[in-house]
Design a protein around this motif. Structure first.
Motif, PDB file in Angstrom:
ATOM      1  N   PHE A 142      43.928  40.987  41.898  1.00  0.00           N
ATOM      2  CA  PHE A 142      43.702  39.597  42.399  1.00  0.00           C
ATOM      3  C   PHE A 142      42.036  39.591  42.644  1.00  0.00           C
ATOM      4  N   LYS A 143      41.592  40.557  43.197  1.00  0.00           N
ATOM      5  CA  LYS A 143      39.862  40.602  43.270  1.00  0.00           C
ATOM      6  C   LYS A 143      39.198  40.091  42.047  1.00  0.00           C
ATOM      7  N   GLN A 144      39.783  40.909  41.036  1.00  0.00           N
ATOM      8  CA  GLN A 144      39.004  40.832  39.586  1.00  0.00           C
ATOM      9  C   GLN A 144      38.781  39.479  39.216  1.00  0.00           C
ATOM     10  N   ALA A 145      39.804  38.422  39.614  1.00  0.00           N
ATOM     11  CA  ALA A 145      39.689  37.136  39.125  1.00  0.00           C
ATOM     12  C   ALA A 145      38.717  36.203  39.825  1.00  0.00           C
ATOM     13  N   LEU A 146      38.339  36.655  41.000  1.00  0.00           N
ATOM     14  CA  LEU A 146      37.742  35.619  41.923  1.00  0.00           C
ATOM     15  C   LEU A 146      36.172  35.315  41.672  1.00  0.00           C
ATOM     16  N   GLY A 183      44.368  33.915  36.945  1.00  0.00           N
ATOM     17  CA  GLY A 183      44.378  35.397  37.177  1.00  0.00           C
ATOM     18  C   GLY A 183      45.051  35.650  38.648  1.00  0.00           C
ATOM     19  N   ILE A 184      44.707  34.910  39.503  1.00  0.00           N
ATOM     20  CA  ILE A 184      45.181  35.237  40.996  1.00  0.00           C
ATOM     21  C   ILE A 184      46.664  34.851  41.128  1.00  0.00           C
ATOM     22  N   SER A 185      47.096  33.991  40.074  1.00  0.00           N
ATOM     23  CA  SER A 185      48.500  33.496  40.428  1.00  0.00           C
ATOM     24  C   SER A 185      49.410  34.636  39.463  1.00  0.00           C
ATOM     25  N   HIS A 186      48.729  35.320  38.791  1.00  0.00           N
ATOM     26  CA  HIS A 186      49.352  36.495  37.937  1.00  0.00           C
ATOM     27  C   HIS A 186      49.162  38.380  38.480  1.00  0.00           C
ATOM     28  N   TRP A 207      37.476  36.562  51.178  1.00  0.00           N
ATOM     29  CA  TRP A 207      36.286  36.529  50.350  1.00  0.00           C
ATOM     30  C   TRP A 207      36.026  35.216  50.079  1.00  0.00           C
ATOM     31  N   ALA A 208      34.647  35.110  50.392  1.00  0.00           N
ATOM     32  CA  ALA A 208      33.770  33.845  50.052  1.00  0.00           C
ATOM     33  C   ALA A 208      33.476  33.680  48.595  1.00  0.00           C
ATOM     34  N   THR A 209      34.431  32.783  48.033  1.00  0.00           N
ATOM     35  CA  THR A 209      34.365  32.543  46.721  1.00  0.00           C
ATOM     36  C   THR A 209      33.495  31.605  45.902  1.00  0.00           C
ATOM     37  N   ALA A 210      32.416  31.877  45.292  1.00  0.00           N
ATOM     38  CA  ALA A 210      31.513  30.824  44.952  1.00  0.00           C
ATOM     39  C   ALA A 210      30.713  31.668  44.200  1.00  0.00           C
ATOM     40  N   ARG A 211      29.840  30.812  43.329  1.00  0.00           N
ATOM     41  CA  ARG A 211      28.550  31.300  42.914  1.00  0.00           C
ATOM     42  C   ARG A 211      27.314  31.030  43.786  1.00  0.00           C
ATOM     43  N   ASN A 251      32.354  27.571  32.727  1.00  0.00           N
ATOM     44  CA  ASN A 251      33.520  26.895  33.639  1.00  0.00           C
ATOM     45  C   ASN A 251      34.766  27.795  33.432  1.00  0.00           C
ATOM     46  N   ARG A 252      35.114  28.574  34.299  1.00  0.00           N
ATOM     47  CA  ARG A 252      36.098  29.610  34.210  1.00  0.00           C
ATOM     48  C   ARG A 252      37.285  29.388  35.286  1.00  0.00           C
ATOM     49  N   VAL A 253      37.199  28.256  35.793  1.00  0.00           N
ATOM     50  CA  VAL A 253      38.052  28.123  37.133  1.00  0.00           C
ATOM     51  C   VAL A 253      39.617  28.289  36.893  1.00  0.00           C
TER      52      VAL A 253
END
Length: 797
Positions: free
Chosen positions: A417-421, A407-410, A443-447, A399-401
């Motif tokens: 930004f994309k690297q954090a997704l 990451g996205i807020s910084h 981006w659809a962001t999910a596993r 769990n790295r949410v």
């Protein structure tokens, strides 16, 4: 007469004392927005300037100090909301509200969110920047708990304030993740329909991904009945929650080629269950090296929505299928074992303790397979039937949410930004992005994962068979996405994404109604400005519903209608799909559709399953297709053995029922059947359920425009009630214009504060209902000059 005069003076005196006590209580319990306070572990002074709407603009010399102050000011306005949110995942609601919430606590404990949170915290590097800032935020909350006034809700419930820990952050995020899911409402119900009625009854239900609907298009550019018991328990657990659920959203980001200024315009309005306090807490953090205007979930330090001068981001629900249900086969010779493709395995038994208000603690146990909890027996369900387990991706793996949110807020640009997704495994989110450099992205962001070709994830699968196992997880680069597409905008309305990895990804997507309207409007012009986008975010015209009326109206036999009924049908046939409060056709349309669904489906499903059916997303997807179908197995009323009903019968009957019900509820004058009389919004507080306290804690009700599945998505349930009471809708509306970012605009549904004694408790409610905005101020001089108060935190020397 003298006696009466004396009694009068006594009563006046008593009233004066009551008013005086009330004023004292208000002064003691309201948040403190000005003055000086000392705070442990600060490195230097922190200034909090409150703007005219109570938004804190926090100025500090370093981020840790800023987050520490954020924790304090967030808690003094929203501690009760924080308390409820952190309790959901750990089964802590019965301790507050008593035994009526026991079933909800048992259900959420069985999901395993609390265990997943504990595991994530145990694996967290306490020296990481995310952990360090999160702890500073928690320290700020805890200082307020120690020294600040106790919110009135704690006094009324007798609840003791307790310190916050890192695991509380993860539990709040875990609840949000489950709130997004839809499989628990859908899969068991579809399995019942297949098994009890036959596979032919699934054909018209629009449960699969559709090749004809309005897709969110991909563009990567150059590289830039145990089943019934499961449903019943789930609905009961969710309906009892005293916190809002996340249901959907709109967002679109317009590229420079389509704006008047040549700069990106970003719009986002997440749709969440209405409640008081509203979901988001706004805060603007400023340090020499960091700035963010963010929207924070109660008890979560990193903003889920945000912007600065460089970029803006937000989310909508992806609606992907990330929960699967499995039949489990127990060993007939040893009921502690279940069958897997590799043989028998031992069931795990998990035992939890639930505290119940005014009662002894309750011991609660459930069985668990490698997939997840067996739901039979949870929340007073029917026992002894075929066991069903739930496999939820959120509780599986790393769990790295929170790292992703950090990451996205910084992030300083689109690449960072994309690297954090990829760190977000669940919930599934449509991540929307725009920046000052002219980039727009979705981006659809999910596993995401692939299952076997014969697997149908919308039905309960067989846990003992290998073909229903996950074949592989997709790499993030395979996820649906569009970065700087040639059509010069991106959008999401919780609708179906384009195909990926050779498949249309399974999900619980909402119908194309909002998507069609958004695409139509965005394609219609190339000179967008912020004002036009703000108008668009309030658009309440349906692109689909007038077509449904056309299909149904041609089947109505005018000869069987009286003069008033014929007049209503004539007006409805000319309707343009508008949902203004003074519109009458809107009321007729939704009453007609409710009875059309009821007449079509309730005879086969029964009252209880029909109620569950209309709580799903897929029932919304089938309304337009069913309006066009000539033949369907559902048309015949199975209760009439000697007659075979047709679609025409259903349409005629449902129209007449709609007319009669409106006449009964609103009177004989059809000009008075206005939408605003039925479509009302009240923001409920958990304690506002007590009639005597309703007006103090709740906000509203108000007549409001909009409807379900229009851009101004003021949603309601088809439940047969006389009112179409709004249950969910925009939790904020944001429009960020990178040609003038300091004048970007927003609004909250009620107000910034969750403290009913605060002047910011409901000060935005009427503005929200009227479609007004207020500025998200970022200019320091403007903030300083317009500040309604200033609170300063000083280090303890």
């Amino acid at each position: 007469m003298k006696t009466l005069r004396k009694i009068g003076w006594v009563l006046i005196g008593i009233l004066g004392i009551i008013l005086l006590i009330g004023l004292v209580v208000k002064q003691v319990l309201k948040p403190d927005y000005s003055g000086e306070k000392y705070m442990a572990d600060l490195q230097s002074d922190v200034t909090v300037m409150y703007d005219p709407y109570g938004i804190p603009h926090i100025e500090a010399q370093n981020e840790a100090d800023a987050y520490r102050a954020l924790g304090y000011v967030h808690a003094q306005d929203r501690l009760w909301q924080m308390e409820l949110l952190r309790r959901v995942s750990v089964g802590g609601l019965s301790e507050v509200f008593g035994k009526d919430l026991l079933a909800t606590d048992q259900f959420f404990l069985s999901l395993g969110i609390d265990d997943a949170s504990a595991k994530a915290v145990s694996e967290l590097d306490p020296g990481s920047e995310m952990a360090r800032l999160s702890q500073a935020y928690l320290d700020g909350i805890n200082q307020f708990i120690e020294e600040g006034p106790t919110p009135v809700e704690f006094l009324l419930t007798g609840l003791e304030k307790k310190p916050y820990e890192m695991v509380d952050i993860y539990n709040a995020v875990g609840y949000m993740a489950f709130s997004f899911a839809m499989a628990h409402k859908t899969d068991p119900l579809l399995t019942i329909i297949r098994d009890s009625l036959g596979v032919q009854y699934l054909a018209d239900l629009e449960i699969n991904s559709s090749p004809t609907t309005e897709w969110i298009r991909n563009y990567r550019g150059e590289e830039v009945s145990s089943e019934a018991a499961v449903i019943s328990a789930t609905r009961k657990a969710l309906s009892a929650l005293p916190v809002p659920q996340f249901i959907g959203s709109n967002s679109w980001v317009i590229g420079p080629e389509k704006t008047r200024s040549g700069k990106v315009i970003f719009a986002n309005d997440p749709h969440i269950g209405f409640a008081q306090p509203s979901v988001w807490f706004e805060a603007h953090l400023m340090t020499p090296s960091y700035e963010k205007y963010g929207y924070h979930l109660a008890g979560v330090p990193m903003p889920l929505l945000g912007h600065d001068r460089n970029l803006a981001y937000g989310f909508t629900m992806f609606e992907n299928d990330d929960i699967d249900f499995f039949y489990e086969t127990l060993n007939p010779e040893d009921s502690t074992q279940y069958l897997t493709p590799s043989g028998w395995k031992a069931l795990e038994v998990v035992t939890k303790t639930i505290k119940v208000k005014d009662q002894d603690d309750v011991q609660f146990s459930y069985r668990k397979t490698e997939r997840g909890p067996i739901l039979n027996g949870i929340a007073n369900q029917i026992t002894g039937d075929r066991p069903i387990s739930m496999d939820w991706i959120y509780t599986k793996g790393e769990n790295r949410v929170m790292e992703a949110l950090f990451g996205i807020s910084h992030a300083r640009n689109i690449e960072e930004f994309k690297q954090a997704l990829p760190k977000i495994h669940a919930p599934g989110l449509n991540t929307m992005y725009g920046d000052a450099e002219g980039n727009v992205a979705w981006w659809a962001t999910a596993r995401l994962y692939q299952l076997g070709d014969s697997t149908h994830t919308k039905l309960v699968m067989d846990g003992s068979k290998g073909q229903d196992r996950k074949v592989r997880y997709l790499d993030f680069k395979e996820n649906p996405q569009a970065v700087n597409p040639p059509w010069n905008y991106v959008y999401s309305a919780n609708n179906q994404p384009d195909s990926i990895a050779g498949m249309l990804y399974p999900g619980y997507y909402l119908p194309e109604n909002r998507a069609k309207r958004i695409v139509s409007l965005l394609d219609s012009r190339n000179d967008w400005d912020a004002e036009a986008v703000r108008d668009m975010i309030h658009d309440d015209v349906s692109a689909v519903n007038p077509g449904i009326v056309t299909e149904l109206a041609k089947l109505v036999d005018i000869r069987d209608l009286n003069e008033q009924q014929a007049l209503v049908l004539d007006h409805l046939s000319k309707w343009n799909g508008n949902y203004a409060v003074d519109n009458a056709e809107a009321a007729v349309f939704h009453r007609w559709i409710y009875y059309f669904l009821k007449d079509t489906f309730e005879d086969e499903l029964g009252e209880e399953l029909f109620s569950q059916f209309i709580s799903t997303h897929f029932h919304k997807r089938l309304i337009a297709p069913m309006a066009t179908k000539s033949n369907s197995v559902w048309w015949d009323d199975v209760r009439t053995e000697d007659v075979e009903e047709t679609k025409k019968d259903m349409v005629q009957s449902s129209f007449l029922q709609a007319f009669e019900s409106l006449q009964e509820d609103l009177g004989d004058d059809i000009a008075e059947w206005t939408w605003g009389r039925l479509h009302t919004l009240e923001h409920p507080h958990p304690i506002g359920q007590i009639a005597l306290l309703r007006s103090f804690f709740n906000v509203g009700p108000y007549p409001v425009p909009g409807s379900r599945e229009v851009i101004n998505n003021m949603a309601f349930q088809y439940n047969g009630a006389s009112l179409f009471s709004v249950t969910a809708g925009p939790s904020t509306r944001r429009v960020i214009d990178f040609s003038d970012v300091e004048n970007s605009m927003s609004i909250l549904p009620t107000g910034q504060s969750g403290n009913p004694f605060s002047k910011y408790y409901r000060d935005q409610a009427k503005m929200f209902n009227k479609g007004e905005f207020r500025k998200m101020m970022m200019n320091r001089n403007e903030i300083k000059e317009s500040a309604s108060s200033v609170l300063t935190f000083k280090p303890i020397k």
